[in-house]
Scaffold this motif. Structure first.
Motif, PDB file in Angstrom:
ATOM      1  N   THR A  20       0.819  -1.213   0.000  1.00  0.00           N
ATOM      2  CA  THR A  20       0.000   0.000   0.000  1.00  0.00           C
ATOM      3  C   THR A  20       0.853   1.263   0.000  1.00  0.00           C
ATOM      4  O   THR A  20       1.742   1.432   0.839  1.00  0.00           O
ATOM      5  CB  THR A  20      -0.936  -0.012   1.221  1.00  0.00           C
ATOM      6  OG1 THR A  20      -1.757  -1.187   1.156  1.00  0.00           O
ATOM      7  CG2 THR A  20      -1.817   1.221   1.256  1.00  0.00           C
ATOM      8  N   LYS A  21       0.571   2.139  -0.931  1.00  0.00           N
ATOM      9  CA  LYS A  21       1.305   3.399  -1.044  1.00  0.00           C
ATOM     10  C   LYS A  21       0.554   4.573  -0.423  1.00  0.00           C
ATOM     11  O   LYS A  21       1.141   5.609  -0.130  1.00  0.00           O
ATOM     12  CB  LYS A  21       1.592   3.707  -2.524  1.00  0.00           C
ATOM     13  CG  LYS A  21       2.347   2.605  -3.256  1.00  0.00           C
ATOM     14  CD  LYS A  21       3.678   2.304  -2.611  1.00  0.00           C
ATOM     15  CE  LYS A  21       4.493   1.329  -3.447  1.00  0.00           C
ATOM     16  NZ  LYS A  21       3.851  -0.006  -3.524  1.00  0.00           N
ATOM     17  N   LYS A  22      -0.762   4.429  -0.249  1.00  0.00           N
ATOM     18  CA  LYS A  22      -1.556   5.506   0.338  1.00  0.00           C
ATOM     19  C   LYS A  22      -2.509   4.919   1.365  1.00  0.00           C
ATOM     20  O   LYS A  22      -3.353   4.089   1.039  1.00  0.00           O
ATOM     21  CB  LYS A  22      -2.336   6.257  -0.743  1.00  0.00           C
ATOM     22  CG  LYS A  22      -3.084   7.473  -0.214  1.00  0.00           C
ATOM     23  CD  LYS A  22      -3.824   8.211  -1.330  1.00  0.00           C
ATOM     24  CE  LYS A  22      -4.543   9.436  -0.785  1.00  0.00           C
ATOM     25  NZ  LYS A  22      -5.328  10.134  -1.838  1.00  0.00           N
ATOM     26  N   PHE A  23      -2.348   5.364   2.602  1.00  0.00           N
ATOM     27  CA  PHE A  23      -3.177   4.894   3.699  1.00  0.00           C
ATOM     28  C   PHE A  23      -4.197   5.959   4.110  1.00  0.00           C
ATOM     29  O   PHE A  23      -3.977   7.153   3.917  1.00  0.00           O
ATOM     30  CB  PHE A  23      -2.314   4.547   4.916  1.00  0.00           C
ATOM     31  CG  PHE A  23      -1.485   3.311   4.761  1.00  0.00           C
ATOM     32  CD1 PHE A  23      -1.973   2.073   5.139  1.00  0.00           C
ATOM     33  CD2 PHE A  23      -0.191   3.386   4.250  1.00  0.00           C
ATOM     34  CE1 PHE A  23      -1.197   0.929   5.013  1.00  0.00           C
ATOM     35  CE2 PHE A  23       0.599   2.247   4.130  1.00  0.00           C
ATOM     36  CZ  PHE A  23       0.091   1.014   4.499  1.00  0.00           C
ATOM     37  N   ASP A  24      -5.286   5.497   4.710  1.00  0.00           N
ATOM     38  CA  ASP A  24      -6.306   6.388   5.258  1.00  0.00           C
ATOM     39  C   ASP A  24      -5.951   6.680   6.714  1.00  0.00           C
ATOM     40  O   ASP A  24      -6.081   5.802   7.574  1.00  0.00           O
ATOM     41  CB  ASP A  24      -7.680   5.719   5.174  1.00  0.00           C
ATOM     42  CG  ASP A  24      -8.806   6.640   5.631  1.00  0.00           C
ATOM     43  OD1 ASP A  24      -8.525   7.640   6.315  1.00  0.00           O
ATOM     44  OD2 ASP A  24      -9.976   6.348   5.311  1.00  0.00           O
ATOM     45  N   PRO A  25      -5.505   7.906   7.037  1.00  0.00           N
ATOM     46  CA  PRO A  25      -5.060   8.205   8.400  1.00  0.00           C
ATOM     47  C   PRO A  25      -6.188   8.231   9.430  1.00  0.00           C
ATOM     48  O   PRO A  25      -5.919   8.247  10.641  1.00  0.00           O
ATOM     49  CB  PRO A  25      -4.409   9.587   8.268  1.00  0.00           C
ATOM     50  CG  PRO A  25      -5.074  10.207   7.079  1.00  0.00           C
ATOM     51  CD  PRO A  25      -5.352   9.069   6.136  1.00  0.00           C
ATOM     52  N   SER A  26      -7.433   8.220   8.971  1.00  0.00           N
ATOM     53  CA  SER A  26      -8.562   8.275   9.908  1.00  0.00           C
ATOM     54  C   SER A  26      -8.929   6.896  10.451  1.00  0.00           C
ATOM     55  O   SER A  26      -9.731   6.794  11.384  1.00  0.00           O
ATOM     56  CB  SER A  26      -9.784   8.901   9.223  1.00  0.00           C
ATOM     57  OG  SER A  26     -10.308   8.044   8.214  1.00  0.00           O
ATOM     58  N   LYS A  27      -8.362   5.854   9.868  1.00  0.00           N
ATOM     59  CA  LYS A  27      -8.713   4.493  10.282  1.00  0.00           C
ATOM     60  C   LYS A  27      -7.615   3.892  11.154  1.00  0.00           C
ATOM     61  O   LYS A  27      -6.428   4.043  10.858  1.00  0.00           O
ATOM     62  CB  LYS A  27      -8.957   3.613   9.057  1.00  0.00           C
ATOM     63  CG  LYS A  27     -10.177   4.044   8.235  1.00  0.00           C
ATOM     64  CD  LYS A  27     -10.407   3.099   7.059  1.00  0.00           C
ATOM     65  CE  LYS A  27     -11.653   3.506   6.273  1.00  0.00           C
ATOM     66  NZ  LYS A  27     -11.895   2.595   5.122  1.00  0.00           N
ATOM     67  N   HIS A  28      -8.051   3.209  12.191  1.00  0.00           N
ATOM     68  CA  HIS A  28      -7.102   2.676  13.157  1.00  0.00           C
ATOM     69  C   HIS A  28      -7.338   1.181  13.380  1.00  0.00           C
ATOM     70  O   HIS A  28      -8.470   0.701  13.326  1.00  0.00           O
ATOM     71  CB  HIS A  28      -7.207   3.439  14.473  1.00  0.00           C
ATOM     72  CG  HIS A  28      -6.969   4.901  14.322  1.00  0.00           C
ATOM     73  ND1 HIS A  28      -5.704   5.439  14.147  1.00  0.00           N
ATOM     74  CD2 HIS A  28      -7.845   5.945  14.280  1.00  0.00           C
ATOM     75  CE1 HIS A  28      -5.802   6.747  14.014  1.00  0.00           C
ATOM     76  NE2 HIS A  28      -7.085   7.089  14.084  1.00  0.00           N
ATOM     77  N   ILE A  29      -6.267   0.493  13.665  1.00  0.00           N
ATOM     78  CA  ILE A  29      -6.303  -0.960  13.853  1.00  0.00           C
ATOM     79  C   ILE A  29      -6.779  -1.285  15.267  1.00  0.00           C
ATOM     80  O   ILE A  29      -6.285  -0.709  16.247  1.00  0.00           O
ATOM     81  CB  ILE A  29      -4.905  -1.566  13.606  1.00  0.00           C
ATOM     82  CG1 ILE A  29      -4.480  -1.327  12.156  1.00  0.00           C
ATOM     83  CG2 ILE A  29      -4.879  -3.058  13.933  1.00  0.00           C
ATOM     84  CD1 ILE A  29      -3.024  -1.669  11.882  1.00  0.00           C
ATOM     85  N   ASP A  30      -7.725  -2.202  15.347  1.00  0.00           N
ATOM     86  CA  ASP A  30      -8.205  -2.669  16.642  1.00  0.00           C
ATOM     87  C   ASP A  30      -7.039  -3.294  17.417  1.00  0.00           C
ATOM     88  O   ASP A  30      -6.221  -4.030  16.844  1.00  0.00           O
ATOM     89  CB  ASP A  30      -9.311  -3.713  16.426  1.00  0.00           C
ATOM     90  CG  ASP A  30      -9.858  -4.238  17.732  1.00  0.00           C
ATOM     91  OD1 ASP A  30     -10.759  -3.613  18.296  1.00  0.00           O
ATOM     92  OD2 ASP A  30      -9.366  -5.301  18.189  1.00  0.00           O
TER      93      ASP A  30
END
Length: 220
Positions: A20-30
């Motif tokens: 992945t080259k572009k991540f969504d910064p609003s989403k977080h890993i449980d």
């Protein structure tokens, strides 16, 4: 799930795994998912079971910002991935190392001696079979083990719907100096092997383009 369905699932996961080259910064890993991924890394196989790795989660924003200037391959991950993991490896694993003695006695709960059959077999394996004699060569051997752990963690993440990106795009000398200066690692024993990011992609998956199996596989 039938055997045929299981095979399809395995291939689907392989196709879903994407650097992945572009991540969504609003989403977080449980946190439970993250702990499961870490356990997969801990349980990964290593040569002789000597686990020459350490996993460092880079959480501090100031530290993240500080590595930007020499971590070009991590910029996109630093901008959006939820987790940036540094994988360190020991550069001093040998048959008579204190670290090996610790593993054998305190973790595996077995007697240790540099003259034991196990120790001597590992010595021959490293020095004769792999031609390992220097610190640099021991680091490179340990790095190969770390990549097994990283690959397992990336596959586990994909199973959990989490995206990843392995990262070698940084200046190793500057990163090692940075980690030593910030007392994140003891440079006498450790060096960084690789980085890997985890999060949720903010881009479509591109179909994988690979060589045909016939070009890379042969039966003899």
């Amino acid at each position: 799930m039938s055997s045929a369905e299981m095979r399809q699932h395995v291939l689907a996961i392989a196709n879903q795994r994407f650097a992945t080259k572009k991540f969504d910064p609003s989403k977080h890993i449980d946190d439970e998912d993250w702990q499961a991924i870490l356990q997969v890394g801990r349980l990964a196989p290593s040569s002789y079971g000597y686990e020459p790795w350490r996993f460092i989660l880079l959480k501090n924003k100031k530290l993240k910002d500080a590595i930007r200037s020499f971590s070009w391959g991590a910029i996109n991950s630093l901008d959006g991935a939820d987790k940036i993991l540094l994988i360190l490896v020991r550069k001093d694993v040998s048959y008579d190392a204190d670290y090996v003695k610790h593993l054998v006695m305190n973790i595996k709960q077995k007697p240790y001696s540099p003259d034991s059959p196990q120790s001597q077999h590992f010595k021959v394996f490293q020095e004769r079979d792999l031609d390992i004699h220097t610190t640099k060569e021991r680091f490179e051997w340990a790095t190969r083990q770390a990549y097994i752990a990283m690959a397992n963690m990336m596959t586990a993440a994909t199973e959990l719907g989490i995206d990843t990106c392995p990262i070698e795009g940084f200046n190793y000398s500057k990163m090692n100096q940075f980690l030593a200066n910030h007392q994140i690692m003891d440079p006498e024993h450790w060096q960084i092997a690789v980085m890997v990011s985890f999060g949720y992609r903010d881009q479509p998956i591109k179909p994988k383009v690979r060589q045909p199996l016939a070009d890379i596989y042969k039966e003899v």
